[in-house]
Design an enzyme around this catalytic site. Structure first.
Site, mmCIF file in Angstrom:
data_model
loop_
_atom_site.group_PDB
_atom_site.id
_atom_site.type_symbol
_atom_site.label_atom_id
_atom_site.label_comp_id
_atom_site.label_asym_id
_atom_site.label_seq_id
_atom_site.Cartn_x
_atom_site.Cartn_y
_atom_site.Cartn_z
ATOM 1 N N GLY A 1 0.949 -1.242 0.204
ATOM 2 C CA GLY A 1 -0.205 0.013 -0.501
ATOM 3 C C GLY A 1 0.851 1.090 0.071
ATOM 4 O O GLY A 1 0.364 1.725 0.933
ATOM 5 N N GLY B 1 -0.026 4.125 -1.112
ATOM 6 C CA GLY B 1 -1.528 5.229 -0.068
ATOM 7 C C GLY B 1 -0.728 6.907 0.640
ATOM 8 O O GLY B 1 0.278 7.179 0.707
ATOM 9 N N GLN B 2 -1.584 7.152 1.550
ATOM 10 C CA GLN B 2 -1.442 8.689 2.327
ATOM 11 C C GLN B 2 0.215 8.331 3.317
ATOM 12 O O GLN B 2 0.478 9.370 2.811
ATOM 13 C CB GLN B 2 -2.958 9.000 3.111
ATOM 14 C CG GLN B 2 -2.673 10.533 4.438
ATOM 15 C CD GLN B 2 -3.655 10.392 5.656
ATOM 16 O OE1 GLN B 2 -4.946 9.385 5.618
ATOM 17 N NE2 GLN B 2 -3.285 11.665 6.131
ATOM 18 N N ASP C 1 2.490 -1.638 -4.261
ATOM 19 C CA ASP C 1 1.022 -1.218 -4.337
ATOM 20 C C ASP C 1 0.226 -2.018 -5.807
ATOM 21 O O ASP C 1 0.715 -2.561 -6.163
ATOM 22 C CB ASP C 1 0.643 -0.158 -4.757
ATOM 23 C CG ASP C 1 -0.408 1.310 -4.048
ATOM 24 O OD1 ASP C 1 -1.486 0.920 -4.764
ATOM 25 O OD2 ASP C 1 -0.716 1.800 -3.059
ATOM 26 N N ARG D 1 -1.886 -0.478 -7.601
ATOM 27 C CA ARG D 1 -1.616 0.712 -8.104
ATOM 28 C C ARG D 1 0.175 1.105 -8.840
ATOM 29 O O ARG D 1 0.532 0.122 -8.107
ATOM 30 C CB ARG D 1 -2.203 2.195 -7.476
ATOM 31 C CG ARG D 1 -3.779 2.061 -7.428
ATOM 32 C CD ARG D 1 -3.777 3.831 -6.875
ATOM 33 N NE ARG D 1 -3.352 4.138 -5.391
ATOM 34 C CZ ARG D 1 -3.359 5.702 -4.647
ATOM 35 N NH1 ARG D 1 -3.605 6.567 -6.073
ATOM 36 N NH2 ARG D 1 -3.378 5.298 -3.514
ATOM 37 N N ASP E 1 -0.451 -7.165 -4.842
ATOM 38 C CA ASP E 1 -1.888 -7.656 -4.850
ATOM 39 C C ASP E 1 -1.679 -8.456 -3.035
ATOM 40 O O ASP E 1 -1.214 -9.136 -3.773
ATOM 41 C CB ASP E 1 -2.989 -8.103 -5.867
ATOM 42 C CG ASP E 1 -3.741 -8.264 -4.858
ATOM 43 O OD1 ASP E 1 -4.049 -7.767 -3.807
ATOM 44 O OD2 ASP E 1 -4.978 -8.452 -5.707
ATOM 45 N N TYR F 1 -14.538 -2.045 8.652
ATOM 46 C CA TYR F 1 -13.066 -2.050 9.449
ATOM 47 C C TYR F 1 -12.776 -1.834 10.500
ATOM 48 O O TYR F 1 -11.400 -2.778 10.895
ATOM 49 C CB TYR F 1 -13.196 0.222 8.977
ATOM 50 C CG TYR F 1 -11.462 0.517 9.097
ATOM 51 C CD1 TYR F 1 -10.703 0.268 7.801
ATOM 52 C CD2 TYR F 1 -11.488 1.806 10.190
ATOM 53 C CE1 TYR F 1 -8.870 1.175 8.385
ATOM 54 C CE2 TYR F 1 -10.311 2.128 10.067
ATOM 55 C CZ TYR F 1 -9.372 1.384 9.279
ATOM 56 O OH TYR F 1 -7.770 2.539 9.567
ATOM 57 N N LYS G 1 -10.289 -4.652 11.737
ATOM 58 C CA LYS G 1 -9.083 -4.442 13.110
ATOM 59 C C LYS G 1 -9.320 -5.354 13.588
ATOM 60 O O LYS G 1 -7.852 -5.742 14.419
ATOM 61 C CB LYS G 1 -8.720 -2.376 13.358
ATOM 62 C CG LYS G 1 -8.858 -1.662 11.783
ATOM 63 C CD LYS G 1 -7.303 -2.192 11.949
ATOM 64 C CE LYS G 1 -6.746 -0.849 10.415
ATOM 65 N NZ LYS G 1 -5.547 -1.367 9.080
ATOM 66 N N ILE H 1 -4.797 10.183 10.637
ATOM 67 C CA ILE H 1 -3.221 11.110 10.460
ATOM 68 C C ILE H 1 -4.202 12.174 9.634
ATOM 69 O O ILE H 1 -4.309 12.204 7.728
ATOM 70 C CB ILE H 1 -1.902 10.509 9.741
ATOM 71 C CG1 ILE H 1 -2.546 8.894 10.605
ATOM 72 C CG2 ILE H 1 -0.908 10.580 8.462
ATOM 73 C CD1 ILE H 1 -2.337 8.917 12.036
HETATM 74 N N1 LIG Z 1 -4.686 8.042 7.054
HETATM 75 C C1 LIG Z 1 -5.335 7.704 8.263
HETATM 76 O O1 LIG Z 1 -5.594 8.225 8.751
HETATM 77 C C2 LIG Z 1 -5.037 5.984 8.976
HETATM 78 C C3 LIG Z 1 -5.441 6.012 10.626
HETATM 79 C C4 LIG Z 1 -5.521 4.518 11.183
HETATM 80 C C5 LIG Z 1 -5.046 3.468 10.805
HETATM 81 N N2 LIG Z 1 -4.411 3.826 9.440
HETATM 82 C C6 LIG Z 1 -4.205 2.315 8.889
HETATM 83 O O2 LIG Z 1 -2.716 2.804 8.055
HETATM 84 C C7 LIG Z 1 -2.418 2.249 7.037
HETATM 85 C C8 LIG Z 1 -2.462 3.011 5.489
HETATM 86 O O3 LIG Z 1 -3.839 4.134 5.880
HETATM 87 P P1 LIG Z 1 -3.845 4.845 4.299
HETATM 88 O O4 LIG Z 1 -4.708 6.220 4.801
HETATM 89 O O5 LIG Z 1 -2.387 5.064 3.351
HETATM 90 O O6 LIG Z 1 -4.754 4.018 3.412
HETATM 91 P P2 LIG Z 1 -4.715 4.482 2.074
HETATM 92 O O7 LIG Z 1 -6.031 4.564 1.381
HETATM 93 O O8 LIG Z 1 -4.626 6.063 1.478
HETATM 94 O O9 LIG Z 1 -3.748 3.755 0.986
HETATM 95 C C9 LIG Z 1 -3.905 2.118 1.000
HETATM 96 C C10 LIG Z 1 -3.273 1.662 -0.429
HETATM 97 O O10 LIG Z 1 -3.270 0.268 -0.128
HETATM 98 C C11 LIG Z 1 -3.176 0.298 -1.853
HETATM 99 N N3 LIG Z 1 -4.309 -1.300 -1.860
HETATM 100 C C12 LIG Z 1 -5.278 -1.064 -1.442
HETATM 101 N N4 LIG Z 1 -5.792 -2.680 -1.919
HETATM 102 C C13 LIG Z 1 -4.356 -3.183 -2.073
HETATM 103 C C14 LIG Z 1 -4.223 -4.377 -2.156
HETATM 104 N N5 LIG Z 1 -5.364 -5.262 -2.830
HETATM 105 N N6 LIG Z 1 -2.784 -4.784 -2.041
HETATM 106 C C15 LIG Z 1 -1.778 -3.757 -2.304
HETATM 107 N N7 LIG Z 1 -2.399 -2.649 -2.127
HETATM 108 C C16 LIG Z 1 -3.631 -2.154 -2.252
HETATM 109 C C17 LIG Z 1 -4.368 1.415 -2.718
HETATM 110 O O11 LIG Z 1 -3.670 1.309 -3.694
HETATM 111 C C18 LIG Z 1 -3.699 2.439 -1.363
HETATM 112 O O12 LIG Z 1 -2.467 2.965 -2.171
HETATM 113 C C19 LIG Z 1 -4.081 0.936 6.579
HETATM 114 O O13 LIG Z 1 -4.195 -0.108 7.599
HETATM 115 C C20 LIG Z 1 -5.340 1.903 7.561
HETATM 116 O O14 LIG Z 1 -6.275 1.079 8.002
HETATM 117 C C21 LIG Z 1 -4.601 4.766 8.573
#
Ligand SMILES: NC(=O)c1ccc[n+]([C@@H]2O[C@H](COP(=O)([O-])OP(=O)(O)OC[C@H]3O[C@@H](n4cnc5c(N)ncnc54)[C@H](O)[C@@H]3O)[C@@H](O)[C@H]2O)c1
Length: 319
Positions: free
Chosen positions: A8, A11-12, A34, A36, A53, A142, A146, A172
Site C-alpha cells: 500500500g 497511499g497517504q 502497491d 496501483r 496484490d 473496517y 482491525k 493522520i
Molecule cells: N490515514 C489514516 O488516518 C489512518 C489512521 C489509522 C490507521 N490507518 C491505517 O494505515 C494503513 C495505511 O493507510 P492509508 O491512509 O495510507 O491508506 P490509503 O487508502 O491512503 O492507501 C492504501 C493503499 O493500499 C493500496 N491497496 C488497496 N488494496 C490493495 C491490495 N489488494 N493489494 C495491495 N495494495 C492495495 C491502495 O492502492 C492504496 O495505495 C491502513 O491499514 C489504514 O487502515 C490509517
C-alpha cells in the site's frame, strides 16, 4: 542484506513512510509495492517497486523471497468510509490480505508491522482517555477487521514467534498524498479549502471530537516501534498512540488565526458522523510512552502552522 517491504506504498501513509525508511536504511533496501501503478513523482522513483496484490499469497511469497525481505510494513487496506460502501471487498483486502502477509512472514521469518486504528473501538468503548485494554465492539467492517487483525497478530507472535508489532493510529493529517476515504479526512480537506476558497463545508458536526496526529509523528512512531527493544515490549501489537484531539470547530478556530476570513459551515454526512460518534474522544497512550518512549512532537497549534506553510509552498493559488 535484508530488505523492508511496504505494501500500500502509494497511499497517504506509504507516500511518506517509504521516503523516510529509504533515508534511514538506504533506498535500495526499501521495496515499495502497491496494487496501483506508481503515480508520477511517487516514492517508487528512487528505489525498487513491485506491483503486488496483498491478497495473492504467491505474489507476496515471490517478492519476499526475491528481495530477501526481513521486515514488512503492511499498509494496504480499504479505509473506514470506503469500507462501508464495499464491506465484502474491505473484509477480503483488510483481513484476507493481513492473513496472507502473516503466513508469508511466518514462513520466511519476517517481522511485520500492522497499523490498527481508533476504528478498532466502538460505541461501548469508554470515550475519554480510552485505555490500552478495553471493550472493543466496533460497528464498521473496517473496525471489525482491525480488531480481528490485532488478535491475529498477537496469535502469530505467541503461536509461531513472528515478530509482529503495531499501533492504533488516530486520524493522520498530511499534505503529500491525499487521504484514502476515512472518517477523519475532513481535517485535511479543511486546510486546502481554507487557503483556496476561504470556505469549507464539513461533513462532521462542529463538536465531533476525534484523535489526530501529524504525519511526521506517525512515520516516526512506525519506525520507532519496529526498532524498539523487544525485551521491553509487553503489548507488541496495537499500542494506543496519540498526539492531539480536537473538534472541527476547534480546528477552524486555529486555522482562522492564520486565515482570518475563513468560514466553516456544516452539512453532516450521517454515515461518517455515525462512525465518528462511535470512536474515542481521547486515548491513553501510557503503554507506548513507557515501553518504547513514544512522545509526539506536534500539537494542534504547531501542526496547523506547518500544514498551512507546506500547502502554501506547493500551491500557488493558495494564499
Ligand atoms: N490515514 C489514516 O488516518 C489512518 C489512521 C489509522 C490507521 N490507518 C491505517 O494505515 C494503513 C495505511 O493507510 P492509508 O491512509 O495510507 O491508506 P490509503 O487508502 O491512503 O492507501 C492504501 C493503499 O493500499 C493500496 N491497496 C488497496 N488494496 C490493495 C491490495 N489488494 N493489494 C495491495 N495494495 C492495495 C491502495 O492502492 C492504496 O495505495 C491502513 O491499514 C489504514 O487502515 C490509517
Amino acid at each position: 542484506m535484508e530488505r523492508i517491504l511496504v505494501t500500500g506504498a502509494f497511499g497517504q501513509i506509504g507516500s511518506e513512510l517509504v521516503p523516510a525508511l529509504r533515508e534511514r536504511y538506504g533506498a535500495e533496501r526499501v521495496v515499495a509495492s502497491d496494487l496501483r501503478m506508481p503515480p508520477a513523482g511517487s516514492p517508487a522513483d528512487d528505489g525498487p517497486f513491485e506491483h503486488l496484490d496483498c491478497t495473492h499469497q504467491r505474489q507476496i511469497q515471490e517478492v519476499v523471497r526475491r528481495y530477501k525481505v526481513g521486515t514488512i510494513y503492511h499498509l494496504a487496506s480499504l479505509l473506514s468510509a470506503i469500507g462501508e460502501e464495499r464491506p465484502q471487498v474491505a473484509w477480503d483486502v483488510n483481513m484476507g490480505g493481513l492473513y496472507r502477509m502473516l503466513e508469508v512472514a511466518r514462513q520466511h521469518r519476517c517481522a511485520l508491522f500492522f497499523p490498527s486504528s481508533i476504528g478498532a473501538f466502538g460505541p461501548t468503548t469508554p470515550h475519554d482517555h480510552t485505555p490500552q485494554d478495553t471493550l472493543q465492539r466496533p460497528t464498521t467492517i473496517y473496525g471489525v477487521a482491525k480488531v480481528a487483525g490485532e488478535l491475529l497478530c498477537d496469535y502469530y507472535a505467541q503461536r509461531f514467534g513472528v515478530d509482529t508489532r503495531g499501533l492504533r493510529l488516530p486520524g493522520i493529517i498530511s499534505h503529500v498524498a491525499p487521504p484514502g476515504g476515512g472518517t477523519t479526512d475532513y481535517a485535511i480537506d479543511l486546510f486546502y479549502q481554507a487557503l483556496r476558497d476561504r470556505h469549507y463545508t464539513c461533513f462532521l458536526g462542529p463538536d465531533t471530537c476525534l484523535e489526530m496526529m501529524y504525519m511526521p509523528d506517525a512515520v516516526r512512531a512506525m519506525i520507532e516501534v519496529m526498532e524498539a527493544d523487544p525485551t521491553r515490549l509487553r503489548y507488541r501489537n496495537a499500542f494506543n498512540v496519540t498526539a492531539m484531539s480536537f473538534t472541527p470547530a476547534q480546528l477552524a478556530e486555529e486555522v482562522r488565526r492564520h486565515v482570518p476570513d475563513f468560514v466553516i459551515d456544516y452539512r453532516v454526512d450521517p454515515v461518517r458522523q455515525a462512525i465518528a460518534d462511535s470512536w474515542p474522544d481521547s486515548l491513553d497512550d501510557t503503554a507506548a510512552r513507557t515501553e518504547w518512549g513514544w512522545a509526539p512532537a506536534f500539537d494542534l497549534r504547531t501542526m496547523t502552522r506547518d500544514m498551512l506553510a507546506q500547502i502554501r509552498a506547493k500551491m500557488p493559488e493558495a494564499r
